[in-house]
Scaffold this active site. Structure first.
Site, PDB file in Angstrom:
ATOM      1  N   TYR A 161      56.458  33.024  40.312  1.00 29.35           N
ATOM      2  CA  TYR A 161      56.569  33.654  41.476  1.00 29.35           C
ATOM      3  C   TYR A 161      57.832  33.050  41.740  1.00 29.35           C
ATOM      4  O   TYR A 161      58.356  32.794  43.473  1.00 29.35           O
ATOM      5  CB  TYR A 161      55.615  32.296  41.885  1.00 29.35           C
ATOM      6  CG  TYR A 161      54.377  32.789  41.784  1.00 29.35           C
ATOM      7  CD1 TYR A 161      53.716  33.986  42.023  1.00 29.35           C
ATOM      8  CD2 TYR A 161      53.378  31.776  40.610  1.00 29.35           C
ATOM      9  CE1 TYR A 161      52.201  34.364  40.815  1.00 29.35           C
ATOM     10  CE2 TYR A 161      52.623  32.037  39.492  1.00 29.35           C
ATOM     11  CZ  TYR A 161      51.634  33.103  40.891  1.00 29.35           C
ATOM     12  OH  TYR A 161      50.507  33.279  39.351  1.00 29.35           O
ATOM     13  N   ASP A 188      47.823  25.682  34.797  1.00 25.66           N
ATOM     14  CA  ASP A 188      47.931  25.987  33.794  1.00 25.66           C
ATOM     15  C   ASP A 188      49.365  26.383  34.492  1.00 25.66           C
ATOM     16  O   ASP A 188      50.121  27.637  34.924  1.00 25.66           O
ATOM     17  CB  ASP A 188      47.472  26.691  32.610  1.00 25.66           C
ATOM     18  CG  ASP A 188      46.928  26.664  31.613  1.00 25.66           C
ATOM     19  OD1 ASP A 188      47.414  25.321  31.651  1.00 25.66           O
ATOM     20  OD2 ASP A 188      46.196  26.746  31.069  1.00 25.66           O
ATOM     21  N   HIS A 225      58.384  36.103  32.785  1.00 20.66           N
ATOM     22  CA  HIS A 225      57.652  37.145  32.886  1.00 20.66           C
ATOM     23  C   HIS A 225      57.099  37.034  35.175  1.00 20.66           C
ATOM     24  O   HIS A 225      57.508  36.087  35.655  1.00 20.66           O
ATOM     25  CB  HIS A 225      56.291  37.026  32.610  1.00 20.66           C
ATOM     26  CG  HIS A 225      55.023  35.861  31.877  1.00 20.66           C
ATOM     27  ND1 HIS A 225      55.208  35.352  31.563  1.00 20.66           N
ATOM     28  CD2 HIS A 225      54.532  35.434  33.518  1.00 20.66           C
ATOM     29  CE1 HIS A 225      54.399  34.123  32.030  1.00 20.66           C
ATOM     30  NE2 HIS A 225      53.982  34.444  33.400  1.00 20.66           N
ATOM     31  N   TYR A 258      47.988  37.625  45.807  1.00 19.49           N
ATOM     32  CA  TYR A 258      48.061  36.502  46.697  1.00 19.49           C
ATOM     33  C   TYR A 258      48.736  35.935  46.836  1.00 19.49           C
ATOM     34  O   TYR A 258      48.899  34.243  47.272  1.00 19.49           O
ATOM     35  CB  TYR A 258      46.539  35.644  46.079  1.00 19.49           C
ATOM     36  CG  TYR A 258      47.210  34.630  44.671  1.00 19.49           C
ATOM     37  CD1 TYR A 258      47.742  35.553  43.337  1.00 19.49           C
ATOM     38  CD2 TYR A 258      46.863  33.450  44.618  1.00 19.49           C
ATOM     39  CE1 TYR A 258      47.652  34.512  42.727  1.00 19.49           C
ATOM     40  CE2 TYR A 258      46.909  32.426  43.585  1.00 19.49           C
ATOM     41  CZ  TYR A 258      47.905  33.081  42.113  1.00 19.49           C
ATOM     42  OH  TYR A 258      48.225  32.310  41.591  1.00 19.49           O
ATOM     43  N   ARG A 259      50.053  35.839  45.960  1.00 18.64           N
ATOM     44  CA  ARG A 259      51.205  34.814  45.960  1.00 18.64           C
ATOM     45  C   ARG A 259      52.182  35.253  44.956  1.00 18.64           C
ATOM     46  O   ARG A 259      52.267  37.044  44.700  1.00 18.64           O
ATOM     47  CB  ARG A 259      50.844  34.355  44.356  1.00 18.64           C
ATOM     48  CG  ARG A 259      51.488  32.588  44.656  1.00 18.64           C
ATOM     49  CD  ARG A 259      50.807  31.946  43.392  1.00 18.64           C
ATOM     50  NE  ARG A 259      51.529  30.863  43.240  1.00 18.64           N
ATOM     51  CZ  ARG A 259      51.275  30.179  42.447  1.00 18.64           C
ATOM     52  NH1 ARG A 259      50.567  29.576  41.649  1.00 18.64           N
ATOM     53  NH2 ARG A 259      52.088  28.855  41.998  1.00 18.64           N
TER      54      ARG A 259
END
Lengths: 536, 137
Positions: free
Chosen positions: A92, A151, A398, A484-485
């Site tokens: 993110y 995690d 990723h 969501y993010r």
């Protein structure tokens, strides 16, 4: 020197750095290419391209007064600060800023666990505290509370919750921002504010009653840019006496609809922890014929999927259930779940899983004694921080898209089909196919995952990933599914999709931002919120 | 503007799906854990907190035989060099710094705010002493 802050020349930048050094000491300010390397997003699909975002400097204060001093210097020079907690927001954006030339405000040195109360079940921590730190603090003191950790566990409770991150235990703790209670914030003018009961001098309920009196602005600081959170409280689960697992399988594709309804009931009644859905048919994806069926344009028919399952002798779906509490309660809840589901879904089966008193032994933590293939990650399920999940990280990491969808089997089938079809043009792993199960991380919603890898030495691959990310955000939004993010490079794309009534929400955020931070000192662009100075 | 590129070669990790990974790895064959005799040096605590969750010698989560960093290095070296860092006596501070500050493969880089240069040197001293103790055992 890497990049300069917006609207600033080199001489003024040097002058500002001198003032910042004066605030924290020369050892805690960095501006060389070498020192700023770790502030890049190593998971970025725009790595080494013009779209990558770079910091001009990084600064690591030791305490809250130093944070305030930095904010005031940044205000004087109109330089954007990009606060990070432990900087582990990989997938993110990592520690990289929204705006090129921002100064990263690295809060790692604010690393005190200020309080853990195992009678009233809360913690108060600083942003540099990681889940590992909090867990260790609790273990070393023998405190009877369980952390709900994400995690991997090297992130911080504050950073993760401000990103609306999640964990894996009981529903009310898995939503990490939802489980927060009370924060201290340095505002864009350098002033210190406390929310909720923290605003009442002498209050002893800052971590117990979230709201105080009047409007509660706490939500503005999650995925927002209205201040720098320097302390935050979190609710903790009392260490349960016992942990129990069980597996339910259902034979037919369409059985998933009823299965989800039953598990929703169990979860919303606080009878079970995270339910881990899966499809045993995933193990057939190596068979080209089955792969073609599961990824068929427009989606396969239920009959074809059921026939494939029958041929393979596999159930179509499974759910791992987890129960926390006194032994008798976990046993009763599992018995109830079995009876409820097996009596309603013909052919459903139940298998008793591991169960043991808590805290778990090392052997139990290693998850080697489950009598069936389980999707549960035992460390996460028991609130023990780990980096074991890194085994799924391929290439150079990723990027992640995790759309929110309703908790229904029908919605899962629709997302499988729509996003599977939308992504077919890209030569990437078929994340959305007829075996893709939802993630039950957040308390009251499902998510699914698109997380293609990035490769530093393959810009063509990264360009495909970047294009696919933008397309999947747009297609999902057309069907009412929002992310969501997101990483800074996608935050505007995602924010654009939350457009009800001509972007009324964004316009409201902009009005607030213009009022409290007109020069964009705190993370301009974060959450898609830009102050007037940066709006085009 | 200079944008550094990582000069170290990429470690290729196994890319598995996000869902059901634990299940897939739950039935891997057990591996005899390496015997590590830990040196009593200041770098031990730093290593155990900052590096061991990925590079420790113990088993990984949910049936994985090794932790992810140890598994990646084991694959990379094919058994010629130990995958567990605590069994390596060839990593001085500068070598560690190269990987820590630049990252490699799926491992991100670490900032000075979280791991100072002096910490890296302490880790290097601990690894060397631990490897020597473990070899002489």
């Amino acid at each position: 020197m890497a990049v300069l802050p917006p609207d600033m020349n080199a001489a003024t930048f040097s002058q500002m750095l001198e003032e910042l050094r004066g605030a924290v000491g020369a050892d805690w300010l960095w501006s060389s290419d070498e020192d700023l390397g770790p502030y890049r997003d190593s998971f970025s699909p725009v790595w080494d391209t013009a779209e990558e975002r770079h910091a001009s400097a990084a600064i690591a204060p030791a305490d809250v007064p130093q944070v305030q001093a930095i904010v005031r210097i940044a205000g004087k020079y109109k330089v954007p600060l990009f606060p990070i907690s432990t900087g582990k927001n990989y997938g993110y954006g990592g520690p990289s800023p929204n705006v090129n030339g921002s100064v990263v405000l690295d809060l790692k040195r604010l690393n005190q666990v200020l309080e853990v109360d195992d009678k009233r079940h809360f913690a108060l921590v600083e942003p540099g505290v990681s889940y590992f730190d909090l867990y260790r603090h609790i273990q070393e003191r023998g405190l009877k509370v369980m952390v709900d950790c994400p995690d991997p566990g090297w992130g911080s409770p504050i950073g993760n919750s401000l990103e609306r991150g999640i964990g894996y235990t009981m529903p009310q703790f898995r939503d990490h921002f939802g489980a927060s209670c009370g924060m201290e914030v340095v505002l864009p003018n350098g002033e210190l504010m406390r929310t909720g009961m923290g605003a009442l001098p002498g209050s002893r309920t800052w971590q117990e009653y979230r709201y105080g009196f009047g409007p509660d602005p706490a939500g503005l600081f999650a995925q927002g840019n209205f201040g720098i959170v320097t302390k935050m409280g979190f609710r903790l689960m009392p260490l349960p006496e016992y942990y129990r697992t069980g597996l339910i399988t259902v034979p037919r594709r369409r059985d998933f609809v009823k299965l989800v309804e039953h598990v929703n009931y169990l979860s919303d009644s606080s009878m079970c922890g995270e339910a881990v859905y899966g499809s045993p048919l995933q193990r057939l994806m190596g068979d080209p014929q089955f792969l073609a069926l599961a990824t068929k344009l427009g989606g396969p028919s239920d009959a074809d999927m059921d026939a494939a399952a029958e041929r393979a002798g596999l159930p179509s779906w499974q759910v791992d259930l987890q129960f926390f509490g006194p032994e008798a309660t976990t046993s009763a809840n599992w018995d109830y779940a079995k009876a409820r589901i097996l009596s309603d879904i013909p052919g459903a089966k139940a298998i008793d899983g591991d169960h043991f008193p808590l805290p778990a032994t090392e052997e139990q933590l290693l998850n080697k004694t489950q009598p069936y293939q389980t999707g549960i990650r035992r460390y996460g399920a028991l609130g023990v921080p780990s980096l074991g999940i890194w085994r799924i990280v391929g290439d150079n990491g990723h990027v992640g898209f995790f759309p929110i969808l309703p908790r229904s089997g029908e919605a899962v089938f629709e997302m499988q089909r729509v996003l599977g079809d939308a992504l077919k043009e890209f030569p990437l792993r078929p994340f959305f196919n007829a075996t893709t199960a939802p993630l039950y991380w957040h308390t009251y919603a499902f998510q699914m995952v698109f997380a293609p890898s990035v490769k530093h030495d393959d810009p063509a691959h990264n360009a495909i990933v970047h294009q696919a990310m933008k397309k999947v955000v747009a297609v999902a939004a057309e069907h009412g599914w929002g992310d969501y993010r997101a990483a800074p490079i996608y935050q505007d794309h995602v924010a654009d999709t939350y457009s009800f009534n001509h972007h009324a929400l964004r316009r409201f955020h902009e009005q607030l931002k213009d009022a409290v931070d007109p020069d964009g000192i705190i993370a301009p662009g974060r959450g898609g919120v830009w102050p007037k100075r940066f709006r085009k | 503007m200079s944008r550094r590129t990582t000069t170290t070669a990429a470690v290729v990790l196994v890319l598995a799906g996000m869902a059901g990974v634990a299940a897939a790895q739950n039935r891997q064959a057990p591996v005899t854990p390496a015997v590590v005799v830990k040196a009593d040096l200041p770098g031990r605590t730093i290593f155990e907190r900052q590096c061991a969750p990925c590079h420790g010698a113990g088993p990984g989560d949910d049936g994985s035989p090794m932790l992810p960093g140890t598994a990646a290095l084991s694959r990379r070296y094919g058994g010629e060099i130990p995958g567990a860092l605590e069994l390596r006596d060839d990593l001085d501070g500068d070598a560690l710094r190269l990987f820590v500050r630049n990252g490699i493969g799926a491992m991100p880089s670490f900032r000075k705010a979280e791991l100072a240069d002096a910490d890296i040197d302490a880790i290097a001293a601990y690894l060397k002493a631990t490897a020597e103790l473990s070899q002489s055992r």
